[in-house]
Design an enzyme around this catalytic site. Sequence first.
Site, PDB file in Angstrom:
ATOM      1  N   GLU A 148       1.637  -0.449  -5.041  1.00 26.47           N
ATOM      2  CA  GLU A 148       0.695   0.626  -5.351  1.00 26.47           C
ATOM      3  C   GLU A 148       1.574   1.857  -5.544  1.00 26.47           C
ATOM      4  OE1 GLU A 148      -3.438   2.496  -3.638  1.00 26.47           O
ATOM      5  OE2 GLU A 148      -1.797   2.238  -2.221  1.00 26.47           O
ATOM      6  N   ASP A 172       0.833  -1.191   0.000  1.00 23.46           N
ATOM      7  CA  ASP A 172       0.000   0.000   0.000  1.00 23.46           C
ATOM      8  C   ASP A 172       0.875   1.253   0.000  1.00 23.46           C
ATOM      9  OD1 ASP A 172      -2.739   1.283   0.580  1.00 23.46           O
ATOM     10  OD2 ASP A 172      -1.536   2.014   2.253  1.00 23.46           O
TER      11      ASP A 172
END
Length: 730
Positions: A386, A350
């Site tokens: 990401e 993330d």
Amino acid sequence: MTSKTKRAVGAGRPHPLGVHWDGEGANVAVFSENATRIEICLFSADGRRETERVTLPERSGPVWHGYLPNLAPGARYGLRAHGPYAPEHGHRFNPHKLLLDPYARALHGRFIPGDAGLGYDPASPDGDLSFSRVDSAPTMPKCVMTAPAPPVPADERPDTPWPDTVIYEAHPKGLTRLWPKLPKARRGTCEALAAPPVLEHLTSLGVTALELQPVHAFADERRRFERGLVNYWGYDSIGFFAPEPRYLGPAGPAGFREAVRRLHAAGIEVILDVVYNHTAEGDQSGPTLSFRGLDNAAYYRLRDGQARYYVDETGCGNTLDVAHPYVLRLVLDSLRWWVEAMGVDGFRFDLATALAREAHGFDPRGGFLDALRQDPVLARVKLIAEPWDVGPGGYRLGEFPPEFAEWNDRFRDGVRRFWRGDAHGAQEMAERLLGSAGTFDHDGRRSWASVNCVACHDGFTLADVTTYSRKHNEANGEDNRDGHDENWSDNCGTEGETEDPEILRRRARRQRNLLASVFLAQGTPMLRAGDEIADSQRGNNNAWCQDNAVGWIDWARADTALLGFTRRLIALRRAHPCLRQSRFLHGRERTGDGAPDVEWLGLDGTPVDWEDPELNGFCLLLAAPVGASDPTPDRSRIHQGDHGHQGGGRIDRDDHNDRRSDGDRMALVINRSAEAVSIRLPALGDDRTWLRVLDTARPEAPETVCGDFRPDIEPESIVAFIASVVGSRP
């Protein structure tokens, strides 16, 4: 409770970090370079009563350690750290706050947000510069000492090659919370992820990897908690080794490990979405739960000259300082533990840009990425970034090292815009279908680096992309201000649910077109769980706090026709190497029969006019080289799993690697216009013909031979043709 101990305490060792049982007692080692004393607090079995407080007697560099004899697995404990409380200098030690061990493998209980968890007195005019003397132990979960977990055998892992990977992104609770064939007590748990009906669904669908939203222990945000909402998505980690207690069944963490084993037996890898860029402790006004109380100045990036405040490049109040050697060690130890002890096959990072940012900015050769790639355990698992955060220069799509795949938001947005009818959409669609080579084709990267999807947990579901033209997030309590405003969605004629048959027909075809765009493109396809059955979140494009029917997949309302079409799509991809080539295609390579690896034709048979902003489609001709690897498994050599149903099993890797293709050609015809077209496909020779194998306008139509090479293409559709030997198929 005083610091007087009730047992003899040995010196212990400074490694490994955490609390570890050796068969007779526990070695305790805690990192803090700025503390003056570290204590371990023992609790009763229910976690409510502190029974003993022990000062760690030794310090080796920044590690405090001791040995507690007769401490057995199952013991409940927490930590307290003494040191300066000087927020203006970056220090926030407060021994009144019970702290989680960053290396705890399990937790007992849940966080209760409130004033007790604050290191300061919220009633004081000095705010976070004040000091709280309230004991936070009653509101904190307790760490649980566990027995060592044996490593997962390497031969149990599916080890699916990247070009063959199909990712299924799911919430660990929401996937099964409403699953009708599961006992209610098991729904929404990690154990349910590998229950027989779930395995049957996943294997029949054809996915090869289950990517789970965060399973690390996390905390609820106080403001939402007091409104009856929770941190459903879990992107506020506080324990990097401990599975979130609310997802565990009766077997505890061992149940997660067993679920992974059963998924592996069915040929499915497990990828974890992990959040190492920030923690649940938030900014200077947030609670003291672990890292802040153990050594705030070491664990977090603080502002230069303003150490009271945090560098916030995550939008979540703080940023972990992975440049610090002990913070880096924590993250790498956590990753290795999930691989070796729990069997995980990969990670999706993330806000990965925050992890790769050095003092001078984003650096693909920075310390964290270098440490990750050279690690003998982690270098062999799947790594997905990401590639953005909210910091300066935070958008870095295509700039991560070659070992990484990356979420490609340009694929999502470009495909949505194309089918919505936006100008210049066809040009971008063409780029996305070939793996976004303009973004990823450098430094030896492969086309699988582009993780392609049209929907994920963050944003509209597939069904909502075709049902809503604007977001509807009122239930989140932010007056619909949260969530993305640019969704590139289209309601096909009316906002929200309708019974108009023409609108429903258009929406269903649009959903098929969007899915086909994913699975017929080069790169790594990713399917959001529930999109195969047209699951809706009622127009909410930011359901992070909706632990209810909004966020859970509604299997009772499954669109079985779309499910069947999705299965057919994935099977088509699996059967044809030309759809999953690892190299980028530029039309320069030739196959064994002299055909270029990629060609483009206009819908009228002439060369494509790429300058036309209103271009509505094209024909894409794909060819895989003769002898290219064909990883389609021989179903007769699949080892049956122990889940007791057909359709799953572990692929024999020797057979998988030995199969070879004798050449594979496909024509993808895309027509988004409102008119049907008739396109002339190129001749193949006397022994081959074009076979129509998929049509989004006629999803249940059987395969048919195109005798005159001039098939009709319906409006707003994708049609796939394969080159087939004459007489070899119906």
